[in-house]
Design a protein around this motif. Structure first.
Motif, mmCIF file in Angstrom:
data_model
loop_
_atom_site.group_PDB
_atom_site.id
_atom_site.type_symbol
_atom_site.label_atom_id
_atom_site.label_comp_id
_atom_site.label_asym_id
_atom_site.label_seq_id
_atom_site.Cartn_x
_atom_site.Cartn_y
_atom_site.Cartn_z
ATOM 1 N N VAL A 295 0.842 -1.209 0.000
ATOM 2 C CA VAL A 295 0.000 0.000 0.000
ATOM 3 C C VAL A 295 0.866 1.243 0.000
ATOM 4 C CG1 VAL A 295 -1.835 1.248 1.192
ATOM 5 C CG2 VAL A 295 -1.817 -1.258 1.188
ATOM 6 N N ASN A 296 0.518 2.188 -0.878
ATOM 7 C CA ASN A 296 1.223 3.458 -0.991
ATOM 8 C C ASN A 296 0.345 4.558 -0.388
ATOM 9 O OD1 ASN A 296 3.070 5.431 -1.770
ATOM 10 N ND2 ASN A 296 3.465 4.452 -3.747
ATOM 11 N N ASP A 297 0.696 5.766 -0.646
ATOM 12 C CA ASP A 297 -0.035 6.918 -0.121
ATOM 13 C C ASP A 297 -1.458 6.928 -0.657
ATOM 14 O OD1 ASP A 297 -0.591 9.306 1.118
ATOM 15 O OD2 ASP A 297 0.249 10.522 -0.501
ATOM 16 N N GLY A 298 -2.402 7.252 0.221
ATOM 17 C CA GLY A 298 -3.798 7.383 -0.181
ATOM 18 C C GLY A 298 -4.459 6.081 -0.541
ATOM 19 N N GLY A 299 -3.904 4.946 -0.096
ATOM 20 C CA GLY A 299 -4.502 3.647 -0.373
ATOM 21 C C GLY A 299 -4.230 3.126 -1.759
ATOM 22 N N SER A 300 -3.382 3.808 -2.520
ATOM 23 C CA SER A 300 -3.065 3.317 -3.868
ATOM 24 C C SER A 300 -2.115 2.137 -3.781
ATOM 25 C CB SER A 300 -2.446 4.439 -4.709
ATOM 26 O OG SER A 300 -1.205 4.858 -4.154
ATOM 27 N N VAL A 301 -2.238 1.221 -4.708
ATOM 28 C CA VAL A 301 -1.412 0.010 -4.709
ATOM 29 C C VAL A 301 -1.290 -0.520 -6.130
ATOM 30 C CG1 VAL A 301 -3.407 -1.474 -4.213
ATOM 31 C CG2 VAL A 301 -1.100 -2.310 -3.722
ATOM 32 N N TYR A 302 -0.107 -0.989 -6.453
ATOM 33 C CA TYR A 302 0.115 -1.662 -7.745
ATOM 34 C C TYR A 302 -0.057 -3.157 -7.507
ATOM 35 C CZ TYR A 302 2.701 -3.637 -11.695
ATOM 36 O OH TYR A 302 3.074 -4.369 -12.797
ATOM 37 N N LEU A 303 -1.103 -3.748 -8.108
ATOM 38 C CA LEU A 303 -1.423 -5.155 -7.890
ATOM 39 C C LEU A 303 -0.990 -5.998 -9.082
ATOM 40 C CD1 LEU A 303 -5.020 -5.063 -6.334
ATOM 41 C CD2 LEU A 303 -2.861 -5.568 -5.170
ATOM 42 N N SER A 304 -0.439 -7.159 -8.791
ATOM 43 C CA SER A 304 -0.098 -8.123 -9.835
ATOM 44 C C SER A 304 -0.809 -9.436 -9.530
ATOM 45 C CB SER A 304 1.411 -8.353 -9.899
ATOM 46 O OG SER A 304 1.895 -8.837 -8.664
ATOM 47 N N GLY A 305 -0.898 -10.312 -10.519
ATOM 48 C CA GLY A 305 -1.515 -11.623 -10.324
ATOM 49 C C GLY A 305 -3.009 -11.549 -10.064
ATOM 50 N N ILE A 306 -3.692 -10.610 -10.705
ATOM 51 C CA ILE A 306 -5.136 -10.452 -10.484
ATOM 52 C C ILE A 306 -5.892 -11.480 -11.312
ATOM 53 C CG2 ILE A 306 -7.090 -8.875 -10.658
ATOM 54 C CD1 ILE A 306 -5.124 -6.557 -10.515
ATOM 55 N N ARG A 307 -6.754 -12.241 -10.634
ATOM 56 C CA ARG A 307 -7.631 -13.199 -11.307
ATOM 57 C C ARG A 307 -9.081 -12.798 -11.047
ATOM 58 N NH1 ARG A 307 -5.103 -18.060 -12.775
ATOM 59 N NH2 ARG A 307 -2.940 -18.215 -12.092
ATOM 60 N N PRO A 308 -9.932 -12.864 -12.046
ATOM 61 C CA PRO A 308 -11.328 -12.444 -11.876
ATOM 62 C C PRO A 308 -11.997 -13.189 -10.730
ATOM 63 C CG PRO A 308 -10.835 -12.793 -14.203
ATOM 64 C CD PRO A 308 -9.644 -13.281 -13.432
ATOM 65 N N GLY A 309 -12.649 -12.425 -9.804
ATOM 66 C CA GLY A 309 -13.383 -13.011 -8.693
ATOM 67 C C GLY A 309 -12.532 -13.529 -7.553
ATOM 68 N N GLU A 310 -11.198 -13.393 -7.640
ATOM 69 C CA GLU A 310 -10.323 -13.924 -6.584
ATOM 70 C C GLU A 310 -10.334 -12.997 -5.367
ATOM 71 O OE1 GLU A 310 -5.679 -15.423 -6.028
ATOM 72 O OE2 GLU A 310 -6.181 -13.932 -7.550
ATOM 73 N N LYS A 311 -10.138 -13.591 -4.182
ATOM 74 C CA LYS A 311 -10.034 -12.817 -2.953
ATOM 75 C C LYS A 311 -8.577 -12.543 -2.614
ATOM 76 C CE LYS A 311 -14.294 -14.291 -0.617
ATOM 77 N NZ LYS A 311 -14.866 -14.913 0.613
ATOM 78 N N MET A 312 -8.315 -11.354 -2.088
ATOM 79 C CA MET A 312 -7.002 -10.996 -1.564
ATOM 80 C C MET A 312 -7.171 -10.417 -0.169
ATOM 81 S SD MET A 312 -4.873 -9.391 -4.763
ATOM 82 C CE MET A 312 -4.686 -10.286 -6.314
ATOM 83 N N VAL A 313 -6.108 -10.506 0.633
ATOM 84 C CA VAL A 313 -6.153 -10.059 2.018
ATOM 85 C C VAL A 313 -5.164 -8.919 2.216
ATOM 86 C CG1 VAL A 313 -5.807 -10.726 4.427
ATOM 87 C CG2 VAL A 313 -6.823 -12.346 2.829
ATOM 88 N N VAL A 314 -5.592 -7.869 2.919
ATOM 89 C CA VAL A 314 -4.721 -6.741 3.245
ATOM 90 C C VAL A 314 -4.335 -6.838 4.721
ATOM 91 C CG1 VAL A 314 -4.475 -4.233 3.221
ATOM 92 C CG2 VAL A 314 -5.920 -5.366 1.519
ATOM 93 N N SER A 315 -3.037 -6.692 4.997
ATOM 94 C CA SER A 315 -2.523 -6.822 6.365
ATOM 95 C C SER A 315 -1.740 -5.577 6.740
ATOM 96 C CB SER A 315 -1.611 -8.048 6.488
ATOM 97 O OG SER A 315 -2.293 -9.232 6.124
ATOM 98 N N TRP A 316 -1.805 -5.203 7.994
ATOM 99 C CA TRP A 316 -0.884 -4.208 8.564
ATOM 100 C C TRP A 316 -0.798 -4.445 10.061
ATOM 101 C CZ3 TRP A 316 -5.666 -2.751 6.507
ATOM 102 C CH2 TRP A 316 -6.599 -2.210 7.392
ATOM 103 N N GLY A 317 0.322 -4.050 10.647
ATOM 104 C CA GLY A 317 0.539 -4.327 12.059
ATOM 105 C C GLY A 317 0.714 -5.803 12.354
ATOM 106 N N GLY A 318 1.054 -6.600 11.352
ATOM 107 C CA GLY A 318 1.270 -8.030 11.550
ATOM 108 C C GLY A 318 -0.007 -8.833 11.609
ATOM 109 N N VAL A 319 -1.185 -8.225 11.258
ATOM 110 C CA VAL A 319 -2.483 -8.904 11.360
ATOM 111 C C VAL A 319 -3.241 -8.722 10.049
ATOM 112 C CG1 VAL A 319 -4.710 -8.947 12.555
ATOM 113 C CG2 VAL A 319 -2.603 -8.587 13.852
ATOM 114 N N GLU A 320 -3.933 -9.779 9.615
ATOM 115 C CA GLU A 320 -4.815 -9.681 8.451
ATOM 116 C C GLU A 320 -6.045 -8.883 8.842
ATOM 117 O OE1 GLU A 320 -5.664 -13.609 7.105
ATOM 118 O OE2 GLU A 320 -3.666 -13.932 6.252
ATOM 119 N N ARG A 321 -6.274 -7.761 8.101
ATOM 120 C CA ARG A 321 -7.310 -6.833 8.517
ATOM 121 C C ARG A 321 -8.586 -6.918 7.683
ATOM 122 N NH1 ARG A 321 -5.920 -4.287 13.413
ATOM 123 N NH2 ARG A 321 -3.643 -4.002 13.461
ATOM 124 N N CYS A 322 -8.449 -7.013 6.355
ATOM 125 C CA CYS A 322 -9.642 -6.970 5.514
ATOM 126 C C CYS A 322 -9.402 -7.735 4.220
ATOM 127 C CB CYS A 322 -10.058 -5.526 5.215
ATOM 128 S SG CYS A 322 -8.811 -4.572 4.306
#
Length: 854
Positions: free
Chosen positions: A780-807
């Motif tokens: 994650v960069n400034d303002g929640g922007s992110v460069y994502l790779s390996g995107i598959r239609p309908g796939e789930k991804m997890v965002v973590s910070w502080g050592g914990v999976e958050r959303c």
């Protein structure tokens, strides 16, 4: 709470983040807390930052990390490394070098007894080895271990001690080598044949189970002959603790003192392949000249060891197994139906052993014939070589059954600047055909590398046998077939390489002279000269001369077959990668003049077009993912045509999947690479690349046993939608092993995205995004922007910070066709309250100017 982290180099955001933090926190001691001046960062919201992993310079949060281990600059496979607070610093963190990891260091026995441990004996105290240093680097996911070389058993480039060897995974294998030829002439003879050899095998733990086969179908007009036979069934395994190899089943006696014969039983011998490279033995090579596109078959006592198609001209086969010894039968079948046969003696270099060590070979069983079964009574053999000192080696051995006994004793001397020399005497006594015979045989061997003259005598030897000296194979033949006993008198062998670099000239000479007491002698010599030069604007021209003479004794009739010939060739570059050559040759009292053009067809294919006084022909070779293929064809006057094809490859099946592949040696060592299930990924060993199949599996066949092997993703030829976050893996495999490694590869679309939380805020700067395979796909960069790779239609991804999976994020089912030109707006569904924090992590107090643990 200890988590498992995987750190990877990831696109532009990670590079920018690490660079910025280095400028903020530079010059701070590793054990001190770091205060970050966030004003340096170009951020819109400096209160929403997750920099917990960077809060102390050199500090690694206690937990378990997947890291690559580097021992004195030598990289090892990734392992789980735990970091614990040391006893004297509860707020610190130190890598735990476990007992399993200590075994991989290759320490001498004396050093192992001096080790001390901490955390209840779980972790090595590095201070117990003076000069040892252990440090972790999160930016490269590397644990660096530095150890003084004096503590190590042995150190050599691309070689690992036995503690790091990998026995591989269970699996099945099938390797094959097939050759087909068709020769026809209108209204007369039509000859077709198909021949092949290979190995079926199974691996279970350290054991290798093998079954060698060979077959041939000959079809001449209306007559057909076919034969399929099993050469041998056997099993073997490595015994690293004694640097030895155990084999049971049908085998050949490979001895440095006595001749070779086939038997069924067991063999236990020191394995030179388990030694560092510069302490290993010598492998034979076969050189010769083919008049046309020909098939070369190398066999020993009826067992095919090697078979291949070669193009017209000189050939040199150097990839035979270095375990092969004794007489090799070479058969060159030309496309016009003529056959040239000769014998090559593959004797070993002088028998020398490292000071203070003992090499040995033990064998017992019953001699057997490939076609006729049992041939003799139970025998036993043993031999040894003892390194008495830096200069002297003592060696000897014995071989005996109920009617035959042979003893041998010799001495080897390292003459340092003058090479190496060995001399031995063998005494044999036997009773066969109601006759008692007793005699001696004497052997002298010499080897020398003349560095100052850029030349080498690879092997020079002389052996003289008295008339009543009978070798074991001669005794078995006389007993089983009623052939005459004994007969060998003397044998000279020599091989010389010489390079004249100033003149651009290289020379290669081999010579063999074998005489018999009651039969004609056999002689063979071969001289090869080659010179590179420039002529005006034409660069890299080459002229070569190959001369040979074969004087062979026919094994059936006892008559002499003489063949003297020469091959002179001049070649020059033509085009970007092509070569044009003209040649003149003479053999069997026939002269031939020819011209050839050869060139590459891409990176994987090579072809040659040729024409001589009576024919035209072509040769094509192609390196495919699943086999090495070759095709040859020629047309001679009077409507004479010939066609040849060959395929060499294999298939390997493991519990993790299977793949077809090329084969560098039947039944040999190989590495299966899993590209995370992604197909079409180019993987490279030490040869040509091979692409992973539909199941994401690729097999690298060019693997040397007991040497460190690297396999990597060919990044320059990756498909556009594939990204390799881990592109290299290394390991050392035992003989015949099926290695298995996974490379972290991500496949899918790439896009810029903006992440939003349910309350409209954005994840903190420095948060990480991972897919369902726990592969990091963005940061994650400034303002929640992110460069994502390996995107598959309908796939789930997890965002973590502080050592914990958050959303969690759900990728759109319909992705934009313009890729990076469109920014995705992605909602992140929370998994736990926003104020949650891992139990083992320090909470972070954020101000406008600094971040400090509180």
């Amino acid at each position: 709470m200890y988590g498992l982290f995987t750190l990877r180099d990831c696109a532009v955001a990670r590079a920018m983040l690490c660079t910025g933090l280095m400028s903020i926190a530079g010059g701070v001691w590793a054990a001190e807390d770091i205060q970050f001046n966030t004003d340096i960062l170009d951020l819109n919201d400096r209160t929403n930052i997750d920099l917990s992993q960077f809060s102390r310079s050199g500090f690694i949060l206690p937990g378990t990390y997947l890291m690559q281990v580097q021992i004195n600059t030598q990289s090892q496979p990734e392992q789980r490394i735990a970091f614990y607070p040391p006893d004297d610093d509860p707020k610190g963190s130190q890598a735990c070098v476990s007992a399993e990891l200590v075994e991989q260091l290759g320490l001498k026995k004396d050093q192992l007894t001096q080790l001390t441990w901490w955390k209840g004996g779980e972790c090595l105290d590095s201070s117990s080895l003076s000069g040892m240093e252990v440090s972790g680097d999160l930016s490269t996911s590397t644990l660096r271990i530095s150890i003084p070389h004096a503590y190590l058993e042995y150190s050599a480039q691309n070689w690992d001690p036995p503690s790091r060897w990998d026995e591989g995974v269970p699996g099945l294998l099938l390797d094959y080598n097939l050759t087909a030829q068709s020769i026809s002439q209108r209204n007369t003879v039509s000859r077709n044949n198909l021949s092949g050899n290979g190995t079926f095998g199974a691996n279970a733990g350290p054991w290798r189970l093998r079954a060698d086969w060979q077959g041939r179908i000959d079809d001449e007009n209306i007559r057909r002959e076919q034969r399929l036979e099993w050469n041998r069934f056997y099993a073997y395994r490595a015994l690293p603790s004694i640097q030895a190899r155990l084999m049971v089943g049908e085998n050949y006696l490979y001895s440095d003192l006595f001749d070779s014969f086939r038997f069924t039983g067991f063999a236990l011998s020191s394995d030179d392949n388990q030694l560092p490279p510069n302490l290993r033995g010598y492998a034979p090579e076969v050189v010769g000249v083919a008049k046309t596109n020909a098939k070369v078959t190398i066999s020993q006592q009826g067992r095919v060891l090697y078979e291949t198609l070669v193009a017209a001209g000189p050939f040199r086969i150097q990839d035979l197994n270095d375990a092969v010894s004794g007489s090799l039968d070479v058969r060159v079948e030309e496309q016009d139906g003529t056959v040239n046969s000769f014998t090559v003696e593959s004797s070993s270099i002088p028998y020398l052993t490292r000071p203070g060590t003992v090499r040995y070979k033990l064998a017992s069983g019953r001699p057997s014939d490939l076609h006729d079964g049992g041939q003799g009574s139970v025998f036993g053999s043993g031999e040894f070589s003892w390194g008495v000192s830096n200069g002297w080696s003592l060696y000897g051995g014995g071989l005996s059954d109920s009617n035959y006994t042979a003893l041998s004793l010799g001495v080897g001397r390292d003459l340092l600047a003058f090479g190496a020399l060995s001399f031995d005497v063998s005494r044999a006594r036997t009773t066969v055909q109601d006759e008692s015979l007793s005699g001696s045989s004497y052997r002298l061997s010499y080897s020398k590398r003349f560095e100052e003259y850029d030349s080498q005598v690879s092997f020079a030897g002389y052996r003289f046998s008295e008339k009543d000296y009978v070798s074991m194979s001669e005794y078995l033949n006389a007993r089983h077939y009623g052939k005459p006993v004994g007969g060998s008198k003397s044998l000279y062998t020599a091989t010389l390489n010489k390079h004249f670099r100033d003149a651009g000239l290289s020379a290669y000479v081999t010579y063999t002279d074998q005489s018999f007491w009651d039969l004609p002698s056999s002689k063979r010599w071969n001289l090869s000269l080659a010179r590179s030069f420039n002529m005006g604007s034409v660069k890299n021209m080459n002229v070569s001369l190959n001369m040979f003479r074969n004087q062979e004794r026919n094994q059936r009739t006892g008559t002499q077959n003489n063949n003297t010939g020469m091959f002179l060739s001049l070649s020059m570059p033509l085009g970007r990668s092509g070569s044009l050559s003209t040649s003149a040759s003479s053999s069997h009292n026939k002269n031939m003049y020819s011209a050839r053009f050869s060139d590459q067809l891409g990176e994987r294919s090579h072809y040659q077009l040729s024409a001589d006084n009576t024919s035209v022909g072509g040769y094509l070779s192609h390196v495919a993912d699943h086999a090495d293929l070759s095709l040859s064809a020629s047309l001679k006057e009077n409507n004479y045509t010939s066609l040849g094809m060959s395929a060499r490859g294999g298939a390997t099946l493991t519990p993790y999947g299977g793949a077809g592949h090329r084969s560098s040696g039947v039944g040999g060592t190989r590495l299966m690479v899993d590209t995370s299930g992604v197909p079409g990924v180019p993987v490279r060993g030490y040869g040509r690349t091979t692409s992973s199949n539909a199941f994401g599996k690729a097999v690298v066949p060019d693997v040397n046993s007991y040497l460190r092997t690297a396999a990597s993703v060919d990044l320059e030829n990756l498909p556009a939608n594939v990204e390799a976050t881990q592109s290299v893996t290394q390991l050392t495999l035992t003989e015949g092993a099926i290695g298995y490694r996974t490379l972290d590869v991500i496949a899918g679309h790439k896009a810029m995205a903006v992440l939003l939380l349910p309350d409209g805020s954005v994840p903190p700067f420095g948060g990480t995004v991972k897919n369902e395979k726990q592969q990091e796909t963005g940061i994650v960069n400034d303002g929640g922007s992110v460069y994502l790779s390996g995107i598959r239609p309908g796939e789930k991804m997890v965002v973590s910070w502080g050592g914990v999976e958050r959303c969690t994020l759900v990728m759109p089912v319909n992705l934009p066709a313009d890729g990076l030109a469109t920014t995705l707006d992605l909602r992140c569904q929370m998994l736990m309250p926003d104020n949650a924090a891992p139990a083992s992590a320090s909470r972070i107090r954020i101000t406008n100017t600094e971040i400090t643990p509180s």
